[in-house]
Design an enzyme around this catalytic site. Structure first.
Site, mmCIF file in Angstrom:
data_model
loop_
_atom_site.group_PDB
_atom_site.id
_atom_site.type_symbol
_atom_site.label_atom_id
_atom_site.label_comp_id
_atom_site.label_asym_id
_atom_site.label_seq_id
_atom_site.Cartn_x
_atom_site.Cartn_y
_atom_site.Cartn_z
ATOM 1 N N HIS A 142 -7.848 42.170 -4.016
ATOM 2 C CA HIS A 142 -7.913 40.723 -3.736
ATOM 3 C C HIS A 142 -7.778 39.892 -5.007
ATOM 4 C CE1 HIS A 142 -8.922 41.714 0.314
ATOM 5 N NE2 HIS A 142 -10.096 42.233 -0.002
ATOM 6 N N CYS A 143 -7.656 40.545 -6.161
ATOM 7 C CA CYS A 143 -7.571 39.795 -7.409
ATOM 8 C C CYS A 143 -6.122 39.685 -7.851
ATOM 9 C CB CYS A 143 -8.385 40.498 -8.490
ATOM 10 S SG CYS A 143 -8.529 39.505 -9.994
#
Length: 353
Positions: A142-143
């Site tokens: 998710h980064c």
């Protein structure tokens, strides 16, 4: 490119399994405030030791990614934001972290994540050298370069791929196979317009992050319904993994092997059995290895106490099926028996045919 210790040769005798005790987050019980089992990585290693697959001196020790390493992908602005404890609290979803002095947050929360990120970058090069590698941590999908979230503070998947593109001769195409229960919006945003990277993502369509913009980067999108079970899931994974690798010939497969698809996971919302997870990993390794494509596996999400055992069982299964190559580490005790060498070469021959 800058000098990095992450690409120094590990001892030849080691398995390409990357880990460090520094992966585990333990601090005044804070880790218990997140559904994540923050000691899961160490437990996987302990199970593999009990089963005599590995010993401490047979695995590659992960090193922490430095700021200079992280800047290969991340903006300086983003890294500076992590100097604010409340930002880290938001990203890791552990609210009390906001009230800790940042030096404590750096040491107790971010250092473990930076070490796992270093592990993924190291495993990328190992996979190319040895045909496969497993980082027992990582998978922070998710980064992206300038934004963290969902427990992901560093974009290790993007970093591993960019490192390979910049530093390893002959690696110019990558396929990400993301089978965590959540959409991998971080690497999707990072590789949005990059024709060198092909993304397949299978996820529960109703849960976090629901990132419509990032979805445009997915070449093969498998959107799953609540409570999807083994038969349907494995059929879809098999079809789309094969399809993805037939459609685009990569030099490396990065496999995000989240175990949060497990039945009963509080966040994933799918209903896959432990056996289904083991089978899924086998499908991905078989597809990549049969095409001679190196595969890098990261463990990603998985929020139940029993996931560590399942990850270990999956690695043991891959080994027993010969999908981890036949190299027994040279630093293993004793040399292989003649019988072992004969059966190994017979196995190799049958794999070729």
């Amino acid at each position: 490119p800058h000098r990095t210790e992450l690409y120094e040769e590990p001892p030849l005798g080691c398995w390409p399994i990357v880990y460090s005790p520094d992966y585990n987050i333990t601090f005044m019980g804070l880790e218990k405030l997140h559904p994540f089992d923050a000691g899961k990585w160490g437990k996987v290693i302990n199970f593999l030791k009990e089963e005599k697959l590995i010993a401490d001196d047979l695995i590659v020790q992960a090193r922490e990614a430095t700021d200079e390493d992280l800047l290969v992908v991340h903006t300086r602005r983003y890294l500076n934001k992590l100097k604010w404890s409340f930002v880290v609290a938001t990203i890791t979803e552990i609210p009390p972290v906001a009230f800790l002095p940042n030096f404590v947050v750096q040491r107790k929360v971010l250092k473990p994540l930076r070490t796992q990120t270093g592990g993924t970058i190291m495993a990328g090069k190992l996979a190319v050298d040895r045909g496969w590698a497993i980082n027992v941590g990582g998978g922070f999908h998710h980064c992206s370069s300038d934004k963290g979230g969902g427990f992901c503070a560093y974009a290790d998947i993007t970093l591993a791929i960019k490192f390979l593109f910049e530093r390893v001769q002959g690696v110019s195409r990558a396929t990400i196979i993301d089978l965590d229960a959540h959409q991998g919006n971080g690497h999707e945003r990072d590789f949005m317009d990059d024709p060198r990277v092909y993304i397949m993502d299978a996820y529960n369509r109703y849960i976090y992050p629901g990132d419509g913009f990032a979805k445009r980067a997915i070449k093969r999108k498998v959107e799953l319904e609540w409570g999807t079970e083994d038969a349907e899931y494995l059929q879809k994974v098999q079809t789309h993994v094969e399809g993805a690798l037939n459609e685009f010939k990569p030099d490396i497969v990065v496999y995000n092997a989240g175990t949060d698809i497990l039945d009963g996971d509080p966040l994933g919302g799918l209903a896959i059995s432990p056996q289904g997870i083991v089978k899924r990993d086998e499908v991905v390794f078989r597809a990549a290895r049969s095409r001679g494509v190196p595969v890098l596996m990261v463990t990603s999400g998985g929020y139940q106490k029993r996931t560590a055992r399942i990850i270990a069982d999956s690695i043991l299964n891959l080994h027993s099926l010969g999908l981890l190559g036949r190299q027994r580490p040279a630093c293993a005790l004793g040399s292989p028996s003649l019988h072992q060498m004969v059966t190994d070469s017979a196995k190799d021959f049958s794999n070729l045919s």
